[in-house]
Design a protein around this motif. Sequence first.
Motif, mmCIF file in Angstrom:
data_model
loop_
_atom_site.group_PDB
_atom_site.id
_atom_site.type_symbol
_atom_site.label_atom_id
_atom_site.label_comp_id
_atom_site.label_asym_id
_atom_site.label_seq_id
_atom_site.Cartn_x
_atom_site.Cartn_y
_atom_site.Cartn_z
ATOM 1 N N ALA A 132 61.276 49.875 -10.170
ATOM 2 C CA ALA A 132 61.694 48.680 -9.415
ATOM 3 C C ALA A 132 60.457 47.868 -9.031
ATOM 4 O O ALA A 132 59.404 48.444 -8.769
ATOM 5 C CB ALA A 132 62.438 49.118 -8.157
ATOM 6 N N PRO A 133 60.579 46.558 -8.983
ATOM 7 C CA PRO A 133 59.428 45.726 -8.611
ATOM 8 C C PRO A 133 58.882 46.112 -7.241
ATOM 9 O O PRO A 133 59.656 46.403 -6.328
ATOM 10 C CB PRO A 133 60.002 44.309 -8.565
ATOM 11 C CG PRO A 133 61.207 44.357 -9.440
ATOM 12 C CD PRO A 133 61.760 45.747 -9.289
ATOM 13 N N LEU A 134 57.571 46.143 -7.128
ATOM 14 C CA LEU A 134 56.980 46.433 -5.812
ATOM 15 C C LEU A 134 55.613 45.789 -5.716
ATOM 16 O O LEU A 134 54.953 45.514 -6.726
ATOM 17 C CB LEU A 134 56.884 47.939 -5.553
ATOM 18 C CG LEU A 134 55.810 48.771 -6.249
ATOM 19 C CD1 LEU A 134 54.474 48.683 -5.531
ATOM 20 C CD2 LEU A 134 56.235 50.222 -6.278
ATOM 21 N N ILE A 135 55.218 45.555 -4.485
ATOM 22 C CA ILE A 135 53.845 45.116 -4.222
ATOM 23 C C ILE A 135 53.386 45.862 -2.979
ATOM 24 O O ILE A 135 54.141 45.990 -2.017
ATOM 25 C CB ILE A 135 53.752 43.584 -4.083
ATOM 26 C CG1 ILE A 135 52.316 43.137 -3.889
ATOM 27 C CG2 ILE A 135 54.620 43.056 -2.970
ATOM 28 C CD1 ILE A 135 52.094 41.695 -4.294
ATOM 29 N N THR A 136 52.192 46.433 -3.049
ATOM 30 C CA THR A 136 51.761 47.281 -1.937
ATOM 31 C C THR A 136 50.240 47.287 -1.809
ATOM 32 O O THR A 136 49.526 46.921 -2.743
ATOM 33 C CB THR A 136 52.295 48.725 -2.132
ATOM 34 O OG1 THR A 136 52.071 49.473 -0.955
ATOM 35 C CG2 THR A 136 51.609 49.430 -3.293
ATOM 36 N N THR A 137 49.796 47.691 -0.643
ATOM 37 C CA THR A 137 48.365 47.858 -0.386
ATOM 38 C C THR A 137 47.995 49.310 -0.671
ATOM 39 O O THR A 137 48.699 50.219 -0.236
ATOM 40 C CB THR A 137 48.055 47.541 1.092
ATOM 41 O OG1 THR A 137 48.516 46.220 1.374
ATOM 42 C CG2 THR A 137 46.568 47.618 1.372
ATOM 43 N N LEU A 138 46.910 49.507 -1.396
ATOM 44 C CA LEU A 138 46.488 50.864 -1.739
ATOM 45 C C LEU A 138 45.473 51.387 -0.735
ATOM 46 O O LEU A 138 44.683 50.622 -0.174
ATOM 47 C CB LEU A 138 45.858 50.887 -3.135
ATOM 48 C CG LEU A 138 46.775 50.514 -4.297
ATOM 49 C CD1 LEU A 138 45.993 50.579 -5.608
ATOM 50 C CD2 LEU A 138 48.000 51.422 -4.356
ATOM 51 N N LYS A 139 45.505 52.696 -0.538
ATOM 52 C CA LYS A 139 44.410 53.333 0.199
ATOM 53 C C LYS A 139 43.189 53.383 -0.704
ATOM 54 O O LYS A 139 43.323 53.446 -1.933
ATOM 55 C CB LYS A 139 44.803 54.756 0.573
ATOM 56 C CG LYS A 139 45.863 54.812 1.649
ATOM 57 C CD LYS A 139 46.072 56.238 2.100
ATOM 58 C CE LYS A 139 47.013 56.256 3.280
ATOM 59 N NZ LYS A 139 47.468 57.618 3.608
#
Length: 140
Positions: free
Chosen positions: A41-48
Motif C-alpha cells: 500500500a502507498p506510504l510515506i514515512t520518516t526513517l530512523k
Amino acid sequence: MAEKLQNLVVVTPARVVFTDEVRMVSARSVAGDLGILPDHAPLITTLKTDVVRIQKDGRWRHMAVSNGFMEAKNNRVVILADAAEMAEEIDSDRARRAKERAEERLRSKASEIDLVRAEAALLRAMARLKAIDMAGSGRH
Ligand code: ATP
C-alpha cells in the motif's frame, strides 16, 4: 516463476547511492519496522537513522541511512536522505573515530545545540558500524 520485483532508489544530496530492482526493502521508521514487498500500500514515512536492508535473489544487502524519508508507491520505493552508504562503501575506522568524537562531546559539558548535534553524529556512526557488522556476519 520469477519473483515479482519493485524499483528502489536511494538518493542523497551528493549522489544516487542505490538504484535497482529488488524484492524487499526492510527499514526502521519512526512508527516501527517496515518490510516493503511489491504491491505494498502507498506510504510515506520518516526513517530512523539506522540500517536499511535490501533483498534480491535471496541475498541481503545492507545500507546505513541517516536522516531519511521513504515513499512507497506503484512498486517504486524512494529513499531521500542526508547521507547513505552501502556497507561495503563504509570506512569503519572513520565511523569508529566519529563515534568516539561524538561520545566525547556528549560527556563534556557542551551547549545544548552541541549535544543535539553530537547525538545525531553518534547515531550516524552507529548505523554505519551496524551496517558493516550485519553485512559481515551474514545476519539479515
Ligand atoms: P565524519 O565526522 O566522519 O565526517 P559524519 O557523520 O559527520 O562523519 P556525514 O556528514 O554524515 O558524516 O557525511 C558526509 C559524507 O561522508 C557523506 O557523503 C557520507 O556518505 C560520507 N561518510 C560519512 N562517514 C562515512 C564513512 N564512515 N564511510 C564512508 N563514507 C562516509
